[in-house]
Design an enzyme around this catalytic site. Structure first.
Site, PDB file in Angstrom:
ATOM      1  N   ARG A  44       0.831  -1.206   0.000  1.00 55.32           N
ATOM      2  CA  ARG A  44       0.000   0.000   0.000  1.00 55.32           C
ATOM      3  C   ARG A  44       0.865   1.255   0.000  1.00 55.32           C
ATOM      4  O   ARG A  44       2.063   1.223   0.319  1.00 55.32           O
ATOM      5  CB  ARG A  44      -0.934   0.049   1.195  1.00 55.32           C
ATOM      6  CG  ARG A  44      -0.228   0.012   2.544  1.00 55.32           C
ATOM      7  CD  ARG A  44      -0.091   1.349   3.222  1.00 55.32           C
ATOM      8  NE  ARG A  44       0.786   1.279   4.394  1.00 55.32           N
ATOM      9  CZ  ARG A  44       2.066   1.543   4.359  1.00 55.32           C
ATOM     10  NH1 ARG A  44       2.665   1.872   3.220  1.00 55.32           N
ATOM     11  NH2 ARG A  44       2.810   1.471   5.444  1.00 55.32           N
ATOM     12  N   GLU A  50       0.051   9.830   8.745  1.00 54.84           N
ATOM     13  CA  GLU A  50       1.202   8.969   9.093  1.00 54.84           C
ATOM     14  C   GLU A  50       1.410   8.893  10.596  1.00 54.84           C
ATOM     15  O   GLU A  50       1.351   9.918  11.293  1.00 54.84           O
ATOM     16  CB  GLU A  50       2.454   9.543   8.407  1.00 54.84           C
ATOM     17  CG  GLU A  50       3.325   8.493   7.802  1.00 54.84           C
ATOM     18  CD  GLU A  50       2.592   7.666   6.738  1.00 54.84           C
ATOM     19  OE1 GLU A  50       2.135   6.557   7.076  1.00 54.84           O
ATOM     20  OE2 GLU A  50       2.483   8.132   5.599  1.00 54.84           O
ATOM     21  N   HIS A  51       1.662   7.685  11.065  1.00 53.22           N
ATOM     22  CA  HIS A  51       1.929   7.435  12.484  1.00 53.22           C
ATOM     23  C   HIS A  51       0.771   7.894  13.356  1.00 53.22           C
ATOM     24  O   HIS A  51       0.985   8.448  14.445  1.00 53.22           O
ATOM     25  CB  HIS A  51       3.235   8.110  12.931  1.00 53.22           C
ATOM     26  CG  HIS A  51       4.459   7.403  12.427  1.00 53.22           C
ATOM     27  ND1 HIS A  51       4.956   6.269  13.011  1.00 53.22           N
ATOM     28  CD2 HIS A  51       5.257   7.657  11.364  1.00 53.22           C
ATOM     29  CE1 HIS A  51       6.030   5.862  12.338  1.00 53.22           C
ATOM     30  NE2 HIS A  51       6.223   6.679  11.327  1.00 53.22           N
ATOM     31  N   GLY A 144       8.701   1.259   2.973  1.00 52.83           N
ATOM     32  CA  GLY A 144       7.502   1.966   3.427  1.00 52.83           C
ATOM     33  C   GLY A 144       6.274   1.634   2.603  1.00 52.83           C
ATOM     34  O   GLY A 144       5.274   2.343   2.664  1.00 52.83           O
ATOM     35  N   SER A 147       5.704  -4.170   2.656  1.00 52.67           N
ATOM     36  CA  SER A 147       5.981  -5.517   2.170  1.00 52.67           C
ATOM     37  C   SER A 147       5.818  -6.542   3.297  1.00 52.67           C
ATOM     38  O   SER A 147       5.304  -7.639   3.081  1.00 52.67           O
ATOM     39  CB  SER A 147       7.383  -5.599   1.591  1.00 52.67           C
ATOM     40  OG  SER A 147       8.334  -5.241   2.561  1.00 52.67           O
ATOM     41  N   ASP A 191      -1.951  -1.103   7.444  1.00 53.35           N
ATOM     42  CA  ASP A 191      -1.406  -1.873   6.322  1.00 53.35           C
ATOM     43  C   ASP A 191      -2.249  -3.116   6.051  1.00 53.35           C
ATOM     44  O   ASP A 191      -2.554  -3.456   4.904  1.00 53.35           O
ATOM     45  CB  ASP A 191       0.037  -2.304   6.628  1.00 53.35           C
ATOM     46  CG  ASP A 191       0.881  -1.145   7.111  1.00 53.35           C
ATOM     47  OD1 ASP A 191       0.447   0.006   6.936  1.00 53.35           O
ATOM     48  OD2 ASP A 191       1.957  -1.389   7.682  1.00 53.35           O
TER      49      ASP A 191
HETATM   50  C1  GLA Z   1       3.855   1.183   9.582  1.00 59.66           C
HETATM   51  C2  GLA Z   1       2.797   0.538  10.462  1.00 59.66           C
HETATM   52  C3  GLA Z   1       1.456   1.218  10.250  1.00 59.66           C
HETATM   53  C4  GLA Z   1       1.578   2.723  10.438  1.00 59.66           C
HETATM   54  C5  GLA Z   1       2.720   3.285   9.591  1.00 59.66           C
HETATM   55  C6  GLA Z   1       2.980   4.748   9.846  1.00 59.66           C
HETATM   56  O1  GLA Z   1       3.578   0.929   8.247  1.00 59.66           O
HETATM   57  O2  GLA Z   1       2.686  -0.828  10.190  1.00 59.66           O
HETATM   58  O3  GLA Z   1       0.493   0.667  11.114  1.00 59.66           O
HETATM   59  O4  GLA Z   1       1.734   3.032  11.788  1.00 59.66           O
HETATM   60  O5  GLA Z   1       3.930   2.572   9.810  1.00 59.66           O
HETATM   61  O6  GLA Z   1       1.895   5.513   9.480  1.00 59.66           O
END
Ligand code: GLA
Length: 456
Positions: A44, A50-51, A144, A147, A191
């Protein structure tokens, strides 16, 4: 949608026939038999948010075309035999009820085992069927693009199909988010949710507790471009990711305590907000009033919460953050509440005017916040994001966990060619990465979610 099980298709789409044939060939060479089905789960790209998923806030990702495919046949020897189409990854074999998931130096098959174990527990299988599997991954690792989660999801889906069961996408996604924590990373569930709930042609707003999804139409005058800065970050191999999770937890606990609440019950910013009944803007006011900028030492955190370091380990830390001595609470909290607001704005604009300039502005603000307040970027990624904006992107930001990996840029359709050319020339060529450019720099559109394909 989310209540339906992942689709089981009788036909492999023509477009993918060559790849699946290739996997089938390797399968026969490795195991001397044909696979009976293929499970597929996509990676994805997160457009914004983010975070913040592990803080309880909604995010806005879409699936990419790049995916993990696992070819599977079942056996009655109680053995799990795992091979990877990429020869650099070693084969692995274990009994279906006797294996360990190594948190300290996880290898590729440990991610498979997370999904396998999680699904066996979900289905209540003490003696799951044995399987031969070949994993064929097309998602760049540590970039990022998720995978690792796609592998966990794909293994869970393969295990479900092999054992003749079905569950809803939503329940499998929730389970996969939980079982990936066997590896030790305390991700938030984005994810896994998008890997199962994605739909071709649309991004998704994903909300948590309970998990839900909503389609979000993207403006038609722009193209989304992924660019990998080619700095690799394995979030399971470092404590940076969990340190952020823990900083957010401690920040919400300190604010809860100062508001006279039972602070031990709080682990996420969204729960605190819900309890206080305030808007996101007001929560930033609470951060300003109750937290101080700069660093909190561990003794300071313990003193504020009235606990010993041992108790703090219980209430707030994770096994791989026990050593952390300094916590940034104010900046992390400001990022999360601000970013949660940007996701809401982004979705509202997509639903109404679709004004790409405003969306781009939100993406730029998101990157700035990730880089300065959340400190989850790196010099190369900051440079790449700035170059993307100079090269014509209306908005650009890091995507995924960060500290390396990819940026996502929103580029006016008519500028796409010039954009790609300039980024190639000014980022990839000077670094001698020209050969990698096709895999590192590409336009993408919302792809479909995880599915099973029966072999003929
Ligand atoms: C990783 C985590 C997600 C999310 C992102 C940051 O991909 O698996 O759950 O926290 O970092 O947005």
């Amino acid at each position: 949608m989310a209540d339906a099980p992942p689709p089981v298709n009788n036909e492999i789409p023509l477009l993918y026939a060559d790849r699946y044939n290739e996997i089938c060939k390797k399968f026969m060479e490795t195991f001397g038999t044909e696979p009976s089905f293929y499970a597929r789960a996509p990676g994805r790209v997160n457009l914004i948010g983010e975070h913040i998923d592990y803080c309880g806030y909604g995010v806005l990702p879409m699936a990419v075309e790049q995916d993990i495919v696992i070819a599977v046949s079942t056996n009655n020897t109680n053995k799990l035999r795992l091979a990877n189409a990429d020869q650099k990854y070693r084969q692995f074999e274990c009994s279906v009820d006797d294996y360990e998931i190594d948190k300290n130096s996880p290898q590729w098959f440990h991610y498979f085992l997370c999904g396998f174990k999680g699904m066996c527990e979900m289905l209540g299988l003490s003696r799951p069927t044995g399987m031969e599997c070949i994993v064929d991954g097309h998602i760049p690792c540590n970039a990022g693009l998720s995978s690792s989660s796609a592998l966990v999801c794909c293994a869970a889906l393969a295990t479900m199909q092999a054992n003749g069961s079905t569950r809803s996408k939503k329940d499998i996604a929730d389970m996969c988010a939980a079982c990936e924590r066997y590896i030790g990373t305390q991700g938030g569930g984005m994810d896994q949710a998008i890997s199962f709930m994605a739909e071709a042609g649309t991004a998704k707003k994903i909300d948590f507790n309970p998990l839900r999804e909503m389609s979000v139409s993207l403006p038609g005058d722009v193209v989304f471009v992924v660019s990998n800065c080619c700095v690799e970050k394995n979030k399971a191999a470092s404590s940076d990711f969990n340190t952020r999770v823990v900083e957010c937890r401690i920040a919400s606990q300190i604010m809860a305590k100062s508001k006279g609440l039972e602070w031990r019950q709080f682990r996420r910013f969204a729960d605190l907000q819900g309890c206080l009944g305030l808007g996101l803007g007001d929560m930033m006011g609470v951060v300003g009033a109750e937290l101080h900028p700069g660093t909190y030492s561990k003794p300071e955190v313990c003193q504020i919460l009235g606990v010993t370091p041992e108790e703090l380990a219980e209430t707030s830390l994770s096994p791989n953050t026990l050593h952390v001595q300094a916590f940034q609470l104010y900046d992390r909290a400001m990022h999360v509440y601000g970013e949660a607001g940007r996701v809401e704005e982004f979705r509202a604009i997509c639903d109404t005017s679709g004004a790409s300039l405003t969306l781009g502005g939100l993406m730029n603000a998101s990157h700035d916040s990730c880089s300065r307040l959340y400190q989850c970027s790196c010099a190369e990624l900051d440079e790449l994001v700035a170059l993307c904006v100079k090269s014509g992107a209306i908005g650009s930001r890091l995507t995924g966990a960060g500290w390396g990996g990819c940026a996502i840029s929103m580029v006016p359709r008519e500028k796409l060619g010039d954009f790609l050319e300039r980024v190639r020339r000014e980022y990839y060529e000077p670094r001698g990465l020209g050969a990698a450019v096709n895999e590192a720099l590409f336009a993408t559109q919302p792809g479909s979610g995880a599915a099973v394909y029966l072999a003929k």
